[in-house]
Write an enzyme that holds these catalytic residues in place. Structure first.
Site, short mmCIF file in Angstrom:
data_model
loop_
_atom_site.label_atom_id
_atom_site.label_comp_id
_atom_site.label_asym_id
_atom_site.label_seq_id
_atom_site.Cartn_x
_atom_site.Cartn_y
_atom_site.Cartn_z
N GLU A 99 0.82 -1.22 0.00
CA GLU A 99 0.00 0.00 0.00
C GLU A 99 0.85 1.26 0.00
O GLU A 99 0.83 2.06 0.95
CB GLU A 99 -0.94 -0.02 1.21
CG GLU A 99 -1.90 -1.20 1.16
CD GLU A 99 -2.91 -1.20 2.29
OE1 GLU A 99 -2.70 -0.50 3.28
OE2 GLU A 99 -3.93 -1.91 2.18
N GLU A 101 -5.55 -8.11 -0.83
CA GLU A 101 -6.13 -8.04 0.52
C GLU A 101 -7.60 -7.68 0.40
O GLU A 101 -7.96 -6.76 -0.34
CB GLU A 101 -5.49 -6.94 1.37
CG GLU A 101 -4.15 -7.27 1.93
CD GLU A 101 -3.60 -6.15 2.80
OE1 GLU A 101 -4.36 -5.60 3.62
OE2 GLU A 101 -2.41 -5.84 2.64
C1 BG6 Z 1 -4.17 -3.08 5.24
C2 BG6 Z 1 -2.80 -3.51 5.70
O1 BG6 Z 1 -4.17 -1.73 5.02
O2 BG6 Z 1 -5.21 -3.24 6.14
C3 BG6 Z 1 -2.80 -4.68 6.66
O3 BG6 Z 1 -2.00 -3.82 4.58
C4 BG6 Z 1 -3.87 -4.47 7.68
O4 BG6 Z 1 -1.52 -4.82 7.21
C5 BG6 Z 1 -5.21 -4.38 6.97
O5 BG6 Z 1 -3.89 -5.45 8.66
C6 BG6 Z 1 -6.40 -4.25 7.88
O6 BG6 Z 1 -6.25 -3.17 8.74
P1 BG6 Z 1 -6.31 -3.36 10.31
O7 BG6 Z 1 -5.95 -2.05 10.87
O8 BG6 Z 1 -7.71 -3.75 10.57
O9 BG6 Z 1 -5.35 -4.44 10.65
#
Ligand code: BG6
Length: 469
Positions: free
Chosen positions: A175, A368
């Site tokens: 990201e 993701e």
């Molecule tokens: C993404 C990241 O932005 O969001 C991850 O690449 C992260 O590392 C994921 O875990 C979810 O966000 P969070 O804050 O709920 O863990």
């Protein structure tokens, strides 16, 4: 409807600092996240020292360092074709500026990739996921210093050479655009903001240095590993106008130009867009560049677009005194949100695919996507029907994007096994198909348990995305 490609890579994703633990084992150096306590998340300035009686979630993670064989076996049981994970830079170069790599660190990841191959699971490897060697932050000001370009490229090429027969899919920076969100100039850029710093200037400087590093890595990777894929990933936030007022449309366009195209135009076309150049000129930002940077950006254009997708956004609220950010104050009357304020918008995923593929004509990879909940284990399982619904709707939207004509290489859910949340630093924000018995304070057995979604996702993979019931 068109079908998903027959070689579609179904799987899941995680990041070293959120799962490995073993923060000081086998020659590993201190990384920026190892000194980030739960309380210092979402802050631009961090203590940078380890303090007594403070919980540092990365120190234990979900114990992947010790349990990776068990974990990969579980992923294989679900039928995973692909597993996205990150290498921790400080296991390979503990201080970032070391002469020689740490063999124990290199060996650890080689073991993991071989374990994946045993089950025909394709590793998708991120080189920098929300952390970097603390030494580079303390003594170089992180990515604000262009010396980091060479340190990173040396680290990356060490990995490309070592793993060339094991890894074909690479992500340089996770990201890359997320630095624009509060706390992430530190987490993604390694810059600890001090009084008197010009944040806007630092943001664009970090972005430039990382973009040049990305381009150099693309060039190296494609040369060292023919047929490979390499690029930074993007945090996808399709920005809708807050209303049909033309002024809101304009604000949405501006946001897309800064936060999405600003990065993608460089990574995919090798050129800065007019809005970035104009911003730098108008705000009188002094960005250090070298003449050769621009030729490198042109030569090192990427051959795929990996992106994460959690939510869509709204253009700024022009009437509010406090401006919204991309996660908060974005309530959309047509959409629900999670308890952490993430807007749930499957159609946004379809639109994101259409926007990126239409604009850049490069294959996409959703690296993701997922939903978190606070969950409790009851009789050895979790009945997570909300997670099944969430993925059903998003995979359906993805299928529609395929039907729209987008070329999509794969989909890795976040995160197949419960791990530490990046934003909150807590285990209790759970994303997995597999429950991990660890609490926010690090207590717990570390045992793994299959949730209902485990069996559902297995069926999705077996049917190549056709059976979503
Ligand atoms: C993404 C990241 O932005 O969001 C991850 O690449 C992260 O590392 C994921 O875990 C979810 O966000 P969070 O804050 O709920 O863990």
């Amino acid at each position: 409807m068109k079908k998903f490609r027959s070689d579609f890579l179904w799987g899941g994703a995680c990041a070293a600092n959120q799962c490995e633990g073993a923060w000081n084992k086998d020659g590993k150096g201190l990384s920026t996240i190892d000194v980030l306590s739960i309380d210092e998340r979402h802050k631009d300035h961090v203590t940078l020292e380890l303090r007594e009686n403070v919980i540092y979630p990365s120190h234990k993670g979900n114990q992947f360092y010790e349990k990776y064989k068990e974990d990969i076996r579980l992923l294989a049981e679900m039928g995973f074709k692909c597993f996205r994970l990150s290498i921790n830079w400080t296991r390979i170069f503990p201080n970032g500026d070391d002469e020689e790599p740490n063999e124990l660190g290199l060996q650890f990841y080689e073991n993991i990739f071989k374990e994946c191959k045993k089950y025909n699971i394709e590793p998708l490897v991120t080189l920098s996921h929300c952390e970097m060697p603390l030494n580079l932050t303390k003594n170089y000001k992180g990515w604000a210093n262009r010396k980091c370009i060479d340190f990173f490229v040396k680290y990356a090429t060490t990995c490309f050479k070592r793993y060339k027969d094991l890894v074909k899919y690479w992500i340089t920076f996770n990201e890359i655009n997320f630095i624009f969100n509060i706390g992430y100039l530190y987490q993604n850029g390694g810059v600890n903001l001090e009084e008197g710093d010009n944040k806007r200037e630092l943001l664009y400087q970090v972005a430039h240095n990382q973009l040049v590093a990305n381009a150099k890595c693309v060039i190296e990777c494609l040369e060292i590993i023919p047929g490979s894929y390499c690029n930074a990933s993007l945090s996808s936030t399709i920005c809708y106008p807050r209303s049909s007022d033309p002024l809101d449309y304009y604000e949405a366009l501006k946001d897309m130009n800064e936060y999405q195209y600003g990065f993608l135009d460089v990574m995919c076309n090798g050129e800065y867009n007019y809005q970035w150049l104009n911003t730098i000129e108008k705000e009188n930002l002094h960005i250090e560049t070298e003449p050769e940077d621009f030729a490198i950006l042109k030569k090192g254009t990427a051959n795929y677009i990996p992106f994460s997708y959690y939510f869509s956004g709204l253009s700024i609220d022009r009437t509010a005194e406090v401006t919204s950010d991309r996660i908060h104050n974005n309530d959309n009357p047509y959409l629900d949100k999670t308890e952490w304020g993430f807007i749930v918008d499957p159609t946004g995923l379809r639109s994101a695919c259409d926007v990126y593929f239409g604009r850049y004509n490069k294959p996409l990879f959703i690296v993701e996507n997922g939903i978190a909940k606070c969950e409790e284990l009851v009789d050895g399982t979790v009945h997570d029907d909300y997670r099944i619904d969430y993925f059903r709707n998003h995979i359906n939207a993805l299928h529609q994007a395929v039907d729209d004509g987008c070329d999509i290489l794969g989909f890795t859910s976040w995160a197949p096994i419960d791990l530490i949340s990046q934003g909150e630093g807590k285990m209790s924000k759970r994303y997995g198909f597999i429950y991990v018995d660890i609490n926010d304070d690090g207590s717990g057995t570390g045992n793994r348990y299959k949730k209902d979604s485990f069996y559902w996702y297995k069926k999705v993979i077996t049917s190549n995305g056709e059976d979503l019931d």
